[in-house]
Scaffold this active site. Sequence first.
Site, PDB file in Angstrom:
ATOM      1  N   SER A   1     137.629 -45.335  28.787  1.00  0.00           N
ATOM      2  CA  SER A   1     137.639 -46.254  27.906  1.00  0.00           C
ATOM      3  C   SER A   1     136.432 -46.202  26.999  1.00  0.00           C
ATOM      4  O   SER A   1     136.212 -46.788  25.860  1.00  0.00           O
ATOM      5  CB  SER A   1     137.784 -47.733  28.214  1.00  0.00           C
ATOM      6  OG  SER A   1     139.098 -48.017  28.531  1.00  0.00           O
TER       7      SER A   1
ATOM      8  N   LYS B   1     136.689 -45.786  23.324  1.00  0.00           N
ATOM      9  CA  LYS B   1     136.777 -46.530  22.364  1.00  0.00           C
ATOM     10  C   LYS B   1     135.690 -46.830  21.599  1.00  0.00           C
ATOM     11  O   LYS B   1     135.576 -47.557  20.592  1.00  0.00           O
ATOM     12  CB  LYS B   1     137.243 -48.061  23.323  1.00  0.00           C
ATOM     13  CG  LYS B   1     138.644 -47.919  23.671  1.00  0.00           C
ATOM     14  CD  LYS B   1     138.905 -49.163  24.141  1.00  0.00           C
ATOM     15  CE  LYS B   1     140.444 -49.534  24.817  1.00  0.00           C
ATOM     16  NZ  LYS B   1     140.300 -48.920  26.316  1.00  0.00           N
TER      17      LYS B   1
ATOM     18  N   LYS C   1     129.477 -50.312  26.780  1.00  0.00           N
ATOM     19  CA  LYS C   1     130.902 -50.012  26.908  1.00  0.00           C
ATOM     20  C   LYS C   1     131.137 -49.557  28.424  1.00  0.00           C
ATOM     21  O   LYS C   1     130.461 -48.713  28.932  1.00  0.00           O
ATOM     22  CB  LYS C   1     131.477 -49.145  25.934  1.00  0.00           C
ATOM     23  CG  LYS C   1     133.249 -49.240  26.250  1.00  0.00           C
ATOM     24  CD  LYS C   1     133.765 -50.355  25.546  1.00  0.00           C
ATOM     25  CE  LYS C   1     134.980 -50.582  25.600  1.00  0.00           C
ATOM     26  NZ  LYS C   1     135.657 -50.919  27.266  1.00  0.00           N
TER      27      LYS C   1
ATOM     28  N   SER D   1     138.113 -54.414  26.356  1.00  0.00           N
ATOM     29  CA  SER D   1     138.765 -52.997  26.356  1.00  0.00           C
ATOM     30  C   SER D   1     140.201 -53.165  26.114  1.00  0.00           C
ATOM     31  O   SER D   1     140.825 -52.429  26.872  1.00  0.00           O
ATOM     32  CB  SER D   1     138.170 -52.373  27.600  1.00  0.00           C
ATOM     33  OG  SER D   1     138.113 -51.091  27.611  1.00  0.00           O
TER      34      SER D   1
END
Length: 421
Positions: free
Chosen positions: A54, A57, A216, A114
């Site tokens: 992720s 992203k 993140k 997320s």
Amino acid sequence: MNPVSNLKTSLLAGAFLLLTSGAASARYAAIVIDADSGRIVHEVESTQRWYPASLTKVMTIYMTFAAIEAGQLHLRDTLSVSAHAARQPTSKLGLRQGQAISVENAIMAVTTRSANDAAVVLAERLGGSESRFAAMMTQQARSMGMYNSSFQNASGLPDEGQISSARDLALLSAALIRDFPQYYRYFSATEFAYNGRVLPNTNKILKTYPDADGLKTGFTCGSGYNLIASARRDGHRLIGVLLGAHSSAERFQQMANLLDLGFEKSQLGAYGMPVDQLRDANFTPPPFQLSSNRCAGSAAQMGADSSSGAADPIRIKPGKSTRLAENRPVKTAEAKNRAAGGQWAVMLGDHGRKIDADVNLKQARYALGPAAKSGQPHIVRVKTKGRMLWRTEWMGLNSNQAKDFCKKIRSKGQSCTLLPG
């Protein structure tokens, strides 16, 4: 097949085994860079190819910010959820086909939760389809010097062709903070209010590491537990990337150690080359980190050895000057020596939320002025009267400094309690 062909085949097979065994033995990848200068402070296997999960992203949101700045998109625009977006697996916001969501809420869903479905909604709006948007992401990565990166989707869901590296992700994160400082706050939000629900940010580094303000998390069986984090201390920002932890707890603890080490080395001026100049011709495949446990089935599907991935815990040595040892009983004579030699502290207050403790710490720095260069600010989790609170302290002071600290802080109407060593 003739003997020469057999020899060539054997040599190629041997070379492939060397390459793949080298990739499989890569325990983790990490890098810390100075966000302002772009110079490397610390790195381990940072050019090794890795599945970004992720962390992908971050690029999705970078491109969303770019579209907003170009006037192609606006925060209050509403986006329609396609069947493809609604079908995305967890983690997700739970969007339904035909539902509308604002651009800002989609951004918040991606940065705090997320959410795969929200990432695809943004991708389809910007690229027409997720696959076309992925090609745009790869093109953007190339233009930014992310030579190890290739994207196949907007979310980071498993795909053999979706790869990056710690070095590339550090470059991307630095670019996001530099190019869109007005939007970086979306990565700092500790919670997301949506449809009557208050959803906490899944990035626990915001609550567990003083001065951390983004970025993140990511996880797939192939990648392991990944994390990008940025922390700002005394006007100085570091960006850390850690890839391949074997548990969520490990990634947060070792990121804390990684940032501590980075702050110590940066204080000493121990900088390396600019991260954009770091090049490596090692193009071995990404390791499959968690193939030895519950992810063995996924490993087989991805062509990885299901017995690989077993390794000792990551042990990044923390910096000595920025993190303090856990409290422990001390003998009376030792306590006297500490008190005389600079082991006093002041307690500034207890707070129900970590963000309030951060604000308290910033207010204290403002009240102290130049005196804030002494000692070490610290935010710790404590249990008081059955409640878990965030306590703001300033440690490593001598008795005169501690008394002067409290005098200045109290003069600004703030609480301050002396804690003798």
